[in-house]
Motif scaffolding. Structure first.
Motif, PDB file in Angstrom:
ATOM      1  N   GLN A  19       0.825  -1.209   0.000  1.00  9.48           N
ATOM      2  CA  GLN A  19       0.000   0.000   0.000  1.00  9.48           C
ATOM      3  C   GLN A  19       0.860   1.260   0.000  1.00  9.48           C
ATOM      4  O   GLN A  19       0.507   2.265  -0.635  1.00  9.48           O
ATOM      5  N   HIS A  22       1.989   1.904  -3.519  1.00 12.73           N
ATOM      6  CA  HIS A  22       0.894   2.502  -4.290  1.00 12.73           C
ATOM      7  C   HIS A  22       0.710   3.973  -3.930  1.00 12.73           C
ATOM      8  O   HIS A  22       0.515   4.818  -4.811  1.00 12.73           O
ATOM      9  N   CYS A  23       0.762   4.267  -2.654  1.00 15.29           N
ATOM     10  CA  CYS A  23       0.556   5.640  -2.185  1.00 15.29           C
ATOM     11  C   CYS A  23       1.652   6.571  -2.704  1.00 15.29           C
ATOM     12  O   CYS A  23       1.377   7.693  -3.140  1.00 15.29           O
ATOM     13  N   LEU A  25       3.475   6.227  -5.405  1.00 14.13           N
ATOM     14  CA  LEU A  25       3.323   6.465  -6.844  1.00 14.13           C
ATOM     15  C   LEU A  25       2.100   7.320  -7.166  1.00 14.13           C
ATOM     16  O   LEU A  25       2.111   8.072  -8.139  1.00 14.13           O
ATOM     17  N   SER A  26       1.058   7.221  -6.364  1.00 16.88           N
ATOM     18  CA  SER A  26      -0.124   8.037  -6.650  1.00 16.88           C
ATOM     19  C   SER A  26       0.116   9.505  -6.302  1.00 16.88           C
ATOM     20  O   SER A  26      -0.412  10.394  -6.962  1.00 16.88           O
ATOM     21  N   GLN A  27       0.931   9.765  -5.276  1.00 16.78           N
ATOM     22  CA  GLN A  27       1.201  11.148  -4.893  1.00 16.78           C
ATOM     23  C   GLN A  27       2.248  11.795  -5.786  1.00 16.78           C
ATOM     24  O   GLN A  27       2.135  12.971  -6.124  1.00 16.78           O
ATOM     25  N   ASN A  28       3.284  11.023  -6.138  1.00 16.49           N
ATOM     26  CA  ASN A  28       4.352  11.572  -6.961  1.00 16.49           C
ATOM     27  C   ASN A  28       4.847  10.484  -7.917  1.00 16.49           C
ATOM     28  O   ASN A  28       5.675   9.659  -7.536  1.00 16.49           O
ATOM     29  N   PRO A  29       4.377  10.468  -9.159  1.00 19.54           N
ATOM     30  CA  PRO A  29       4.783   9.422 -10.098  1.00 19.54           C
ATOM     31  C   PRO A  29       6.276   9.421 -10.426  1.00 19.54           C
ATOM     32  O   PRO A  29       6.795   8.429 -10.927  1.00 19.54           O
ATOM     33  N   GLN A  32       9.638   6.732  -8.403  1.00 20.27           N
ATOM     34  CA  GLN A  32       9.542   5.296  -8.639  1.00 20.27           C
ATOM     35  C   GLN A  32      10.598   4.512  -7.871  1.00 20.27           C
ATOM     36  O   GLN A  32      10.404   3.341  -7.571  1.00 20.27           O
ATOM     37  N   ILE A  70       1.886  -0.428 -12.858  1.00 23.28           N
ATOM     38  CA  ILE A  70       0.627   0.290 -13.009  1.00 23.28           C
ATOM     39  C   ILE A  70       0.513   0.665 -14.482  1.00 23.28           C
ATOM     40  O   ILE A  70       1.368   1.392 -15.004  1.00 23.28           O
ATOM     41  N   LEU A  73       1.622   4.060 -16.352  1.00 25.59           N
ATOM     42  CA  LEU A  73       2.578   4.810 -15.540  1.00 25.59           C
ATOM     43  C   LEU A  73       3.932   4.104 -15.493  1.00 25.59           C
ATOM     44  O   LEU A  73       4.953   4.696 -15.829  1.00 25.59           O
TER      45      LEU A  73
END
Length: 150
Positions: A19, A22-23, A25-29, A32, A70, A73
């Motif tokens: 999680q 995921h968090c 990458l969702s906040q700052n792609p 990585q 993802i 992305l």
């Protein structure tokens, strides 16, 4: 109803790392590397403790570079037809490794099949106990062997 889960804390830790990746990458792609570190740590813990991860989780991790896959992305996802079957092909954008998954609506994983569940398996205990060979006389053993070979 399932009994107590062995290594519950370890599974919670794996879930937290997944999680967190995921968090991140969702906040700052662009971040990585941190997500890859979380996923690599998750794979290392699961391997060290010999824990089986759900196939849906394993399919979202790259096997070679431990990136979180993802679509759009960190990976590309394409639908292909080959030999009359449909395949989903995921290609990691970091290491260019591709994975193919059968895209068949009728296909079930072994863990999802009813015969894989313990409560649905047939009772393996026979209704009559088998005779002990040491208790039988020799002529009975020979006649039983002849009867079974016919």
């Amino acid at each position: 109803m399932a009994g107590p889960v062995k290594d519950r804390e370890a599974f919670q830790r794996l879930s937290f790392l997944y999680q967190a990746a995921h968090c991140v990458l969702s906040q700052n792609p662009e971040n990585q590397a941190l997500a890859r570190f979380y996923c690599h740590t998750e794979k290392t813990i699961a391997k060290r403790l010999v824990l089986r991860q759900d196939p849906s989780v394993k399919r979202t991790l790259c096997r070679s570079c431990s990136s979180l896959l993802i679509p759009g992305l960190t990976c590309t996802q394409r639908q292909r037809r080959r030999k009359g079957q449909r395949w989903t092909v995921q290609t990691c954008l970091t290491c260019q490794r591709s994975q193919r998954f059968l895209n068949d609506p009728k296909h079930l994983l072994w863990g999802d099949r009813p015969e894989a569940q313990l409560e649905n398996q047939a009772d393996i205990n026979p209704s009559e106990p088998l005779p002990n060979i040491a208790d039988l006389p020799k002529e009975n053993i020979q006649t039983q062997a002849l009867n079974t070979s016919e």
